[in-house]
Design a protein around this motif. Structure first.
Motif, PDB file in Angstrom:
ATOM      1  N   THR A 199      58.737  36.351  45.027  1.00  0.00           N
ATOM      2  CA  THR A 199      58.402  36.437  46.444  1.00  0.00           C
ATOM      3  C   THR A 199      58.504  35.054  47.068  1.00  0.00           C
ATOM      4  O   THR A 199      58.190  34.052  46.422  1.00  0.00           O
ATOM      5  N   ARG A 219      56.970  34.321  49.967  1.00  0.00           N
ATOM      6  CA  ARG A 219      55.840  34.102  50.865  1.00  0.00           C
ATOM      7  C   ARG A 219      54.512  34.311  50.138  1.00  0.00           C
ATOM      8  O   ARG A 219      53.794  35.274  50.406  1.00  0.00           O
ATOM      9  N   ASP A 226      50.763  34.136  49.631  1.00  0.00           N
ATOM     10  CA  ASP A 226      49.624  33.882  50.504  1.00  0.00           C
ATOM     11  C   ASP A 226      48.373  33.505  49.711  1.00  0.00           C
ATOM     12  O   ASP A 226      47.311  33.318  50.282  1.00  0.00           O
ATOM     13  N   THR A 234      47.649  41.959  53.133  1.00  0.00           N
ATOM     14  CA  THR A 234      48.470  40.804  52.769  1.00  0.00           C
ATOM     15  C   THR A 234      49.215  40.207  53.955  1.00  0.00           C
ATOM     16  O   THR A 234      49.606  39.043  53.922  1.00  0.00           O
ATOM     17  N   GLU A 252      52.096  41.010  54.647  1.00  0.00           N
ATOM     18  CA  GLU A 252      53.499  40.950  54.212  1.00  0.00           C
ATOM     19  C   GLU A 252      54.182  42.281  54.490  1.00  0.00           C
ATOM     20  O   GLU A 252      53.649  43.346  54.182  1.00  0.00           O
TER      21      GLU A 252
END
Length: 348
Positions: free
Chosen positions: A186, A188, A190, A273, A275
Protein backbone atom coordinates in the motif's frame (compact mmCIF):
# COMPACT_ATOMS: atom_id res chain seq x y z
CA UNK A 1 30.93 -19.99 8.18
CA UNK A 2 31.11 -16.49 6.76
CA UNK A 3 28.84 -13.49 7.26
CA UNK A 4 29.21 -9.78 6.57
CA UNK A 5 27.11 -7.03 8.17
CA UNK A 6 27.00 -3.42 6.96
CA UNK A 7 26.93 -1.57 10.29
CA UNK A 8 26.64 2.03 9.17
CA UNK A 9 26.87 4.41 6.23
CA UNK A 10 24.15 2.97 3.97
CA UNK A 11 20.53 4.11 3.67
CA UNK A 12 17.83 2.63 1.48
CA UNK A 13 16.08 4.94 -0.98
CA UNK A 14 12.62 3.73 -2.01
CA UNK A 15 12.59 6.27 -4.83
CA UNK A 16 15.74 4.80 -6.38
CA UNK A 17 15.04 1.25 -5.14
CA UNK A 18 18.67 1.11 -4.10
CA UNK A 19 21.01 1.58 -1.19
CA UNK A 20 22.65 5.00 -1.10
CA UNK A 21 25.78 6.33 0.57
CA UNK A 22 27.60 9.64 0.44
CA UNK A 23 31.17 9.62 -0.82
CA UNK A 24 32.44 11.81 2.00
CA UNK A 25 30.74 9.72 4.71
CA UNK A 26 32.38 6.64 6.12
CA UNK A 27 30.76 3.22 6.08
CA UNK A 28 31.59 0.27 8.27
CA UNK A 29 31.34 -3.50 7.88
CA UNK A 30 31.73 -6.36 10.33
CA UNK A 31 33.00 -9.76 9.22
CA UNK A 32 32.11 -12.98 11.05
CA UNK A 33 34.23 -15.94 9.92
CA UNK A 34 34.86 -19.42 11.26
CA UNK A 35 36.79 -22.47 10.11
CA UNK A 36 35.95 -26.12 10.65
CA UNK A 37 39.16 -27.70 11.84
CA UNK A 38 42.56 -26.24 11.04
CA UNK A 39 43.29 -26.26 7.26
CA UNK A 40 46.98 -25.77 6.47
CA UNK A 41 47.06 -26.01 2.69
CA UNK A 42 45.12 -24.75 -0.28
CA UNK A 43 45.01 -26.59 -3.60
CA UNK A 44 46.03 -24.71 -6.74
CA UNK A 45 45.56 -27.04 -9.68
CA UNK A 46 47.65 -30.07 -8.88
CA UNK A 47 49.74 -28.31 -6.26
CA UNK A 48 49.21 -27.69 -2.57
CA UNK A 49 50.41 -24.45 -1.08
CA UNK A 50 50.89 -23.72 2.59
CA UNK A 51 48.52 -21.14 4.05
CA UNK A 52 50.38 -18.39 5.89
CA UNK A 53 47.43 -16.22 6.95
CA UNK A 54 43.90 -15.14 6.17
CA UNK A 55 43.02 -11.59 5.13
CA UNK A 56 39.83 -9.64 4.43
CA UNK A 57 39.77 -7.85 1.06
CA UNK A 58 37.28 -5.07 0.26
CA UNK A 59 36.63 -3.54 -3.13
CA UNK A 60 33.82 -2.14 -5.25
CA UNK A 61 32.67 -3.20 -8.69
CA UNK A 62 30.67 -1.39 -11.36
CA UNK A 63 30.85 -4.36 -13.69
CA UNK A 64 32.65 -7.69 -13.85
CA UNK A 65 35.69 -6.04 -15.41
CA UNK A 66 35.65 -2.59 -13.78
CA UNK A 67 36.64 -2.41 -10.12
CA UNK A 68 36.25 0.61 -7.84
CA UNK A 69 38.87 1.32 -5.21
CA UNK A 70 37.76 1.43 -1.58
CA UNK A 71 39.74 3.78 0.64
CA UNK A 72 40.20 3.99 4.40
CA UNK A 73 40.68 7.23 6.30
CA UNK A 74 43.70 7.34 8.59
CA UNK A 75 44.08 8.94 12.02
CA UNK A 76 45.66 12.00 10.40
CA UNK A 77 42.60 12.30 8.10
CA UNK A 78 44.56 11.22 5.06
CA UNK A 79 43.05 8.62 2.73
CA UNK A 80 44.80 5.47 1.62
CA UNK A 81 43.63 2.50 -0.44
CA UNK A 82 42.23 -0.20 1.80
CA UNK A 83 44.94 -2.71 2.64
CA UNK A 84 43.85 -6.33 3.22
CA UNK A 85 43.28 -6.80 6.94
CA UNK A 86 44.75 -9.83 8.67
CA UNK A 87 42.07 -12.01 10.28
CA UNK A 88 43.37 -14.37 12.96
CA UNK A 89 41.19 -17.46 12.59
CA UNK A 90 41.07 -20.26 15.14
CA UNK A 91 39.82 -23.83 14.63
CA UNK A 92 36.08 -24.32 15.23
CA UNK A 93 35.60 -20.76 16.44
CA UNK A 94 33.85 -17.76 14.86
CA UNK A 95 35.99 -14.63 14.83
CA UNK A 96 34.60 -11.13 14.39
CA UNK A 97 36.39 -8.17 12.80
CA UNK A 98 34.98 -4.65 12.34
CA UNK A 99 36.40 -2.46 9.59
CA UNK A 100 35.48 1.21 9.73
CA UNK A 101 36.26 4.60 8.18
CA UNK A 102 35.73 3.16 4.69
CA UNK A 103 34.47 5.01 1.63
CA UNK A 104 34.40 4.65 -2.15
CA UNK A 105 37.07 6.53 -4.06
CA UNK A 106 34.56 7.84 -6.62
CA UNK A 107 30.86 8.37 -7.18
CA UNK A 108 28.52 6.49 -9.45
CA UNK A 109 27.66 7.98 -12.83
CA UNK A 110 24.39 9.64 -13.88
CA UNK A 111 23.28 10.49 -10.33
CA UNK A 112 21.27 13.56 -11.36
CA UNK A 113 17.53 13.08 -11.34
CA UNK A 114 15.42 13.84 -14.39
CA UNK A 115 12.23 15.75 -13.59
CA UNK A 116 12.44 14.51 -10.02
CA UNK A 117 12.60 10.87 -11.05
CA UNK A 118 15.55 8.46 -11.05
CA UNK A 119 17.81 8.70 -14.05
CA UNK A 120 17.17 5.73 -16.37
CA UNK A 121 20.93 5.66 -17.07
CA UNK A 122 21.82 5.54 -13.36
CA UNK A 123 24.95 3.49 -12.70
CA UNK A 124 25.51 1.38 -9.59
CA UNK A 125 28.35 -0.07 -7.56
CA UNK A 126 28.45 -3.32 -5.61
CA UNK A 127 30.59 -3.79 -2.53
CA UNK A 128 32.43 -7.09 -2.23
CA UNK A 129 33.91 -8.22 1.08
CA UNK A 130 36.01 -11.35 0.61
CA UNK A 131 38.13 -13.69 2.71
CA UNK A 132 41.39 -14.75 1.07
CA UNK A 133 43.98 -17.33 2.05
CA UNK A 134 47.49 -15.94 1.59
CA UNK A 135 50.46 -18.10 0.63
CA UNK A 136 54.10 -17.28 -0.04
CA UNK A 137 53.43 -16.34 -3.67
CA UNK A 138 49.81 -15.17 -3.85
CA UNK A 139 46.34 -15.26 -2.32
CA UNK A 140 43.23 -17.32 -3.04
CA UNK A 141 39.53 -16.62 -2.56
CA UNK A 142 37.94 -18.64 0.24
CA UNK A 143 34.55 -16.91 0.66
CA UNK A 144 32.93 -13.65 -0.35
CA UNK A 145 29.75 -11.63 0.01
CA UNK A 146 28.46 -9.08 -2.49
CA UNK A 147 26.08 -6.26 -1.60
CA UNK A 148 22.92 -5.17 -3.38
CA UNK A 149 23.27 -2.29 -5.85
CA UNK A 150 24.58 0.95 -4.33
CA UNK A 151 24.41 4.57 -5.48
CA UNK A 152 27.38 6.65 -4.32
CA UNK A 153 26.59 10.36 -4.35
CA UNK A 154 28.75 13.45 -3.97
CA UNK A 155 29.13 15.32 -0.70
CA UNK A 156 26.07 17.55 -1.22
CA UNK A 157 22.90 15.45 -1.25
CA UNK A 158 20.54 18.42 -0.84
CA UNK A 159 18.40 17.74 -3.91
CA UNK A 160 17.65 14.21 -2.71
CA UNK A 161 16.93 14.81 0.98
CA UNK A 162 13.21 15.53 0.54
CA UNK A 163 12.31 12.26 -1.13
CA UNK A 164 14.85 9.74 0.14
CA UNK A 165 13.47 7.61 2.96
CA UNK A 166 16.17 6.62 5.39
CA UNK A 167 16.67 3.03 6.55
CA UNK A 168 19.57 2.63 8.91
CA UNK A 169 21.11 -0.09 11.02
CA UNK A 170 19.70 0.15 14.55
CA UNK A 171 21.56 0.17 17.83
CA UNK A 172 20.50 -3.39 18.64
CA UNK A 173 22.04 -6.34 16.75
CA UNK A 174 20.23 -7.25 13.51
CA UNK A 175 17.94 -4.20 13.85
CA UNK A 176 16.87 -1.75 11.11
CA UNK A 177 15.66 1.74 12.00
CA UNK A 178 13.28 3.95 10.05
CA UNK A 179 11.64 7.21 11.10
CA UNK A 180 8.10 7.35 9.73
CA UNK A 181 5.31 5.07 8.54
CA UNK A 182 5.76 1.85 6.60
CA UNK A 183 3.32 0.44 4.06
CA UNK A 184 3.55 -3.04 2.56
CA UNK A 185 1.49 -3.45 -0.61
CA UNK A 186 0.00 0.00 0.00
CA UNK A 187 1.22 3.50 -0.81
CA UNK A 188 -0.85 5.22 1.90
CA UNK A 189 -0.04 3.81 5.34
CA UNK A 190 -2.08 5.65 7.99
CA UNK A 191 -0.44 3.83 10.92
CA UNK A 192 3.16 3.03 11.85
CA UNK A 193 2.84 -0.23 9.89
CA UNK A 194 0.09 -1.09 7.39
CA UNK A 195 0.16 -4.47 5.63
CA UNK A 196 -2.14 -5.41 2.76
CA UNK A 197 -1.83 -9.18 2.87
CA UNK A 198 -1.26 -11.94 5.39
CA UNK A 199 1.16 -11.57 8.29
CA UNK A 200 2.87 -14.68 9.69
CA UNK A 201 4.15 -14.31 13.26
CA UNK A 202 5.99 -17.15 15.00
CA UNK A 203 6.39 -15.24 18.27
CA UNK A 204 4.12 -12.96 20.27
CA UNK A 205 2.74 -9.48 19.67
CA UNK A 206 3.58 -7.45 22.78
CA UNK A 207 1.41 -4.65 24.14
CA UNK A 208 2.22 -2.49 27.21
CA UNK A 209 -0.16 -3.37 30.05
CA UNK A 210 1.70 -2.21 33.14
CA UNK A 211 -0.61 -0.57 35.70
CA UNK A 212 2.04 2.07 36.40
CA UNK A 213 1.68 3.32 32.81
CA UNK A 214 -2.08 3.84 33.10
CA UNK A 215 -4.42 6.31 34.80
CA UNK A 216 -8.17 6.82 35.25
CA UNK A 217 -8.49 3.09 35.92
CA UNK A 218 -12.11 1.98 36.38
CA UNK A 219 -13.58 -1.50 36.26
CA UNK A 220 -15.74 -2.02 33.18
CA UNK A 221 -19.44 -2.83 33.34
CA UNK A 222 -19.52 -6.57 32.67
CA UNK A 223 -23.32 -6.59 32.26
CA UNK A 224 -22.97 -4.16 29.36
CA UNK A 225 -20.22 -6.33 27.86
CA UNK A 226 -22.47 -9.40 27.99
CA UNK A 227 -25.28 -7.45 26.35
CA UNK A 228 -22.96 -6.23 23.58
CA UNK A 229 -21.54 -9.68 22.84
CA UNK A 230 -25.00 -11.22 22.70
CA UNK A 231 -25.92 -8.73 19.95
CA UNK A 232 -22.94 -9.60 17.73
CA UNK A 233 -23.45 -12.08 14.91
CA UNK A 234 -20.76 -14.37 13.50
CA UNK A 235 -20.83 -15.17 9.78
CA UNK A 236 -19.13 -17.50 7.34
CA UNK A 237 -18.22 -15.51 4.23
CA UNK A 238 -15.98 -15.23 1.18
CA UNK A 239 -13.97 -12.17 0.18
CA UNK A 240 -14.69 -10.93 -3.30
CA UNK A 241 -11.91 -12.26 -5.58
CA UNK A 242 -10.99 -8.79 -6.86
CA UNK A 243 -10.74 -7.46 -3.27
CA UNK A 244 -8.66 -10.43 -2.09
CA UNK A 245 -6.25 -9.95 -4.99
CA UNK A 246 -6.00 -6.22 -4.35
CA UNK A 247 -5.30 -6.67 -0.64
CA UNK A 248 -3.02 -9.69 -1.00
CA UNK A 249 -5.39 -12.05 0.88
CA UNK A 250 -4.70 -15.72 0.17
CA UNK A 251 -7.50 -17.20 2.29
CA UNK A 252 -10.71 -16.17 0.52
CA UNK A 253 -13.16 -18.00 2.82
CA UNK A 254 -13.25 -16.89 6.44
CA UNK A 255 -15.39 -16.54 9.55
CA UNK A 256 -15.98 -13.36 11.52
CA UNK A 257 -18.10 -10.29 12.08
CA UNK A 258 -19.27 -7.45 9.85
CA UNK A 259 -17.74 -4.06 10.62
CA UNK A 260 -20.98 -2.16 10.00
CA UNK A 261 -22.85 -4.32 12.53
CA UNK A 262 -20.03 -4.12 15.08
CA UNK A 263 -20.02 -0.33 14.75
CA UNK A 264 -23.67 -0.20 15.82
CA UNK A 265 -22.96 -2.20 18.98
CA UNK A 266 -19.35 -1.27 19.88
CA UNK A 267 -18.50 1.92 17.91
CA UNK A 268 -14.92 2.22 19.17
CA UNK A 269 -14.13 -1.30 17.91
CA UNK A 270 -14.34 -0.12 14.29
CA UNK A 271 -11.85 2.22 12.62
CA UNK A 272 -12.47 4.25 9.48
CA UNK A 273 -9.26 4.08 7.44
CA UNK A 274 -10.23 6.88 5.06
CA UNK A 275 -8.79 4.72 2.26
CA UNK A 276 -10.69 4.13 -0.97
CA UNK A 277 -10.11 0.71 -2.53
CA UNK A 278 -10.51 0.65 -6.31
CA UNK A 279 -11.39 -2.81 -7.59
CA UNK A 280 -11.28 -4.25 -11.06
CA UNK A 281 -14.54 -3.67 -12.88
CA UNK A 282 -14.93 -0.09 -11.70
CA UNK A 283 -16.22 -0.80 -8.17
CA UNK A 284 -14.82 1.35 -5.35
CA UNK A 285 -15.03 0.69 -1.61
CA UNK A 286 -15.00 4.15 -0.06
CA UNK A 287 -13.54 4.71 3.41
CA UNK A 288 -12.71 1.05 4.15
CA UNK A 289 -13.78 -0.05 7.65
CA UNK A 290 -11.54 -2.29 9.76
CA UNK A 291 -12.16 -3.93 13.13
CA UNK A 292 -9.68 -3.33 15.96
CA UNK A 293 -8.39 -6.88 16.10
CA UNK A 294 -4.63 -7.08 16.58
CA UNK A 295 -3.82 -8.88 19.82
CA UNK A 296 -5.54 -9.89 23.03
CA UNK A 297 -4.73 -6.67 24.86
CA UNK A 298 -5.87 -4.27 22.13
CA UNK A 299 -8.58 -6.36 20.42
CA UNK A 300 -11.72 -4.45 21.44
CA UNK A 301 -14.02 -7.39 20.72
CA UNK A 302 -11.76 -9.76 22.65
CA UNK A 303 -11.84 -7.50 25.71
CA UNK A 304 -15.64 -7.29 25.40
CA UNK A 305 -15.72 -11.10 25.42
CA UNK A 306 -13.60 -11.12 28.58
CA UNK A 307 -16.14 -8.85 30.26
CA UNK A 308 -19.01 -11.01 29.03
CA UNK A 309 -17.38 -14.20 30.34
CA UNK A 310 -16.80 -12.52 33.69
CA UNK A 311 -20.47 -11.56 33.88
CA UNK A 312 -21.46 -15.13 33.00
CA UNK A 313 -19.18 -16.33 35.81
CA UNK A 314 -21.06 -14.06 38.20
CA UNK A 315 -24.39 -15.42 37.00
CA UNK A 316 -23.09 -18.97 37.31
CA UNK A 317 -21.87 -18.30 40.86
CA UNK A 318 -25.28 -16.84 41.73
CA UNK A 319 -27.03 -19.89 40.30
CA UNK A 320 -24.73 -22.23 42.20
CA UNK A 321 -25.47 -20.32 45.41
CA UNK A 322 -29.21 -20.55 44.79
CA UNK A 323 -28.94 -24.24 43.96
CA UNK A 324 -27.08 -24.82 47.24
CA UNK A 325 -29.80 -22.93 49.12
CA UNK A 326 -32.52 -24.94 47.38
CA UNK A 327 -30.73 -28.21 48.20
CA UNK A 328 -30.53 -27.21 51.88
CA UNK A 329 -34.24 -26.27 51.86
CA UNK A 330 -35.07 -29.63 50.23
CA UNK A 331 -33.17 -31.44 52.97
CA UNK A 332 -35.08 -29.51 55.64
CA UNK A 333 -38.40 -30.27 53.94
CA UNK A 334 -37.46 -33.93 53.71
CA UNK A 335 -36.78 -33.98 57.48
CA UNK A 336 -40.10 -32.25 58.17
CA UNK A 337 -41.93 -34.83 56.05
CA UNK A 338 -40.28 -37.64 57.98
CA UNK A 339 -41.31 -36.01 61.30
CA UNK A 340 -44.89 -35.62 60.05
CA UNK A 341 -44.89 -39.28 59.03
CA UNK A 342 -43.65 -40.36 62.47
CA UNK A 343 -46.28 -38.23 64.23
CA UNK A 344 -49.05 -39.69 62.04
CA UNK A 345 -47.88 -43.24 62.84
CA UNK A 346 -47.77 -42.50 66.59
CA UNK A 347 -51.30 -41.06 66.49
CA UNK A 348 -52.56 -44.16 64.75
Amino acid sequence: SYRVDADKGFNFSTVDDSFVCQKKNHFQVTVHAGLAGHPKYIKDGNHFKAIQKYCVHICGFESITQSIRVEQSQSDRSKKPFHPAHLDLHPDKVVKMTLGRLHFSETTSNNMRKKGRPNPDQRYFMLVVALHAHTSNGHYLVAAHSSEKIIVRASNPGQFESDDISWQRGQMPDAIYHQGRVGINTERPDEALVVHGNVKVSGHIMQPSDMRAKENIKEADTKEALTNVSQLKVYNYNYKPEFAEKMGIDKVDDKGVLAQEVKEVIPDAVIETGEDIDLEGGETINNLLVVNKVCEETDRIYMENVGAVKELCKLTDNLETRIDELERMNKKLAKLKRLDSIKSTSST
